[in-house]
Scaffold this motif. Structure first.
Motif, PDB file in Angstrom:
ATOM      1  N   UNK A 168       0.830  -1.205   0.000  1.00 46.20           N
ATOM      2  CA  UNK A 168       0.000   0.000   0.000  1.00 46.20           C
ATOM      3  C   UNK A 168       0.864   1.254   0.000  1.00 46.20           C
ATOM      4  N   UNK A 169       1.966   1.211   0.739  1.00 46.76           N
ATOM      5  CA  UNK A 169       2.908   2.332   0.732  1.00 46.76           C
ATOM      6  C   UNK A 169       3.474   2.523  -0.674  1.00 46.76           C
ATOM      7  N   UNK A 170       3.793   1.411  -1.335  1.00 48.11           N
ATOM      8  CA  UNK A 170       4.340   1.497  -2.691  1.00 48.11           C
ATOM      9  C   UNK A 170       3.355   2.155  -3.643  1.00 48.11           C
ATOM     10  N   UNK A 171       2.072   1.870  -3.460  1.00 48.65           N
ATOM     11  CA  UNK A 171       1.061   2.402  -4.368  1.00 48.65           C
ATOM     12  C   UNK A 171       0.631   3.825  -4.037  1.00 48.65           C
ATOM     13  N   UNK A 190      10.231  -2.702  -4.602  1.00 48.23           N
ATOM     14  CA  UNK A 190      10.764  -3.818  -5.382  1.00 48.23           C
ATOM     15  C   UNK A 190      10.819  -5.097  -4.549  1.00 48.23           C
ATOM     16  N   UNK A 191      11.242  -4.981  -3.309  1.00 45.13           N
ATOM     17  CA  UNK A 191      11.286  -6.150  -2.433  1.00 45.13           C
ATOM     18  C   UNK A 191       9.892  -6.733  -2.220  1.00 45.13           C
ATOM     19  N   UNK A 192       8.918  -5.859  -2.035  1.00 47.11           N
ATOM     20  CA  UNK A 192       7.547  -6.320  -1.825  1.00 47.11           C
ATOM     21  C   UNK A 192       7.018  -7.038  -3.063  1.00 47.11           C
ATOM     22  N   UNK A 193       7.306  -6.487  -4.238  1.00 45.50           N
ATOM     23  CA  UNK A 193       6.883  -7.131  -5.483  1.00 45.50           C
ATOM     24  C   UNK A 193       7.507  -8.515  -5.618  1.00 45.50           C
ATOM     25  N   UNK A 223       8.191  -7.815 -17.552  1.00 39.45           N
ATOM     26  CA  UNK A 223       8.714  -8.564 -16.406  1.00 39.45           C
ATOM     27  C   UNK A 223       8.244  -7.970 -15.084  1.00 39.45           C
ATOM     28  N   UNK A 224       7.822  -6.704 -15.110  1.00 40.12           N
ATOM     29  CA  UNK A 224       7.332  -6.045 -13.897  1.00 40.12           C
ATOM     30  C   UNK A 224       6.166  -5.137 -14.259  1.00 40.12           C
ATOM     31  N   UNK A 254       8.304  -0.035  -8.750  1.00 40.98           N
ATOM     32  CA  UNK A 254       7.882  -1.377  -9.157  1.00 40.98           C
ATOM     33  C   UNK A 254       6.832  -1.850  -8.156  1.00 40.98           C
ATOM     34  N   UNK A 255       5.659  -2.232  -8.663  1.00 41.13           N
ATOM     35  CA  UNK A 255       4.594  -2.657  -7.749  1.00 41.13           C
ATOM     36  C   UNK A 255       4.175  -4.109  -7.958  1.00 41.13           C
ATOM     37  N   UNK A 256       4.696  -4.762  -8.988  1.00 43.91           N
ATOM     38  CA  UNK A 256       4.410  -6.184  -9.198  1.00 43.91           C
ATOM     39  C   UNK A 256       5.517  -6.773 -10.053  1.00 43.91           C
TER      40      UNK A 256
END
Length: 274
Positions: A168-171, A190-193, A223-224, A254-256
């Motif tokens: 959620x923070x990433x988004x 990136x780590x979360x993805x 790829x992402x 990067x979110x996914x």
């Protein structure tokens, strides 16, 4: 479960229900539906008992669903869950859909967490230390504290909650103005993805709407997925080359990830890290 055990369960439920009735109606500790009471009082008691028993039933259903989920995460399949619930495997699947494969997912998640735990926690702490206050950041701080104080058996569940808040923070979190803070925020994304990609099966990773990079004229395989302020409020798929290029903008994240361990690799290349 034996007949005697079922009788004990029924008696325990009855005692609990009448305890709830006494609390609801503010009765004496030993009050109950005695035959000498007026019909109006008895009616009120039995209606309160009905309410209490249905509340107990609803709570039991929720606890049963949680038990089925926990059993599935630790290797139980639908035949075993159905047998424990006194139903067929098809009945168990209808009652609690989506439990198949959770044990494998849990093992993949544990493997990722064992490899990346320190990096994830350090990165999240860096984001918390350098970012402006935001509601989800406060929640993420609480999750990290939960991870540190959780038992080994509880830690993976605490990690799940931390991942949700980190995603959620990433988004949604504002991009920090300070360069080091912006870098930490992007790295956490990136780590979360990668964590989510590691936990998913290959079929889940491949089931995406777009089959090509969103960059104009690019037919390369994505790829992402990137969160890019210049492209609106929807994550867009990106090939490696265009992702590396886009990540030069601090607000892009990067979110996914469509492959395990790809997000961190792309982020490192974008920032010329080893």
């Amino acid at each position: 479960m034996s007949d005697a055990q079922r009788v004990n369960v029924a008696n325990a439920v009855e005692r609990l229900a009448w305890t709830m009735v006494r609390e609801m109606l503010e009765l004496e500790p030993d009050a109950g539906p005695r035959p000498d009471l007026p019909d109006a009082d008895l009616r009120q008691m039995w209606l309160a008992a009905l309410t209490s028993l249905l509340a107990i039933r609803d709570s039991a259903e929720q606890l049963a669903a949680s038990a089925a989920l926990s059993a599935a995460q630790r290797g139980a399949d639908y035949p075993a869950i159905g047998d424990a619930a006194g139903m067929t495997r098809q009945g168990a699947r209808r009652k609690w859909p989506g439990l198949a494969g959770l044990s494998d997912e849990r093992q993949r998640k544990l493997a990722w967490w064992n490899r990346r735990r320190d990096q994830f926690v350090q990165c999240a702490r860096a984001v918390l230390a350098t970012s402006e206050e935001w509601p989800r950041l406060a929640l993420l701080r609480e999750r990290l504290d939960d991870i540190e104080h959780a038992s080994p058996a509880e830690r993976i569940d605490a990690f799940d909650m931390a991942l949700i808040d980190a995603h959620t923070v990433a988004l949604g979190a504002p991009t920090p103005a300070e360069a080091a803070a912006a870098h930490a925020s992007g790295l956490l994304s990136a780590l979360t993805a990668d964590a989510y990609a590691a936990a998913n099966s290959r079929s889940a990773l491949l089931s995406r709407e777009d089959s090509a990079c969103a960059a104009d004229g690019c037919l390369s395989e994505p790829v992402v997925e990137l969160w890019r302020p210049d492209l609106g409020q929807r994550p867009v798929p990106s090939c490696r080359g265009h992702a590396v290029e886009a990540l030069g903008e601090p607000a892009t994240r990067i979110v996914a990830a469509y492959q395990p361990d790809i997000a961190l690799s792309v982020f490192a290349e974008a920032h010329a890290e080893d």
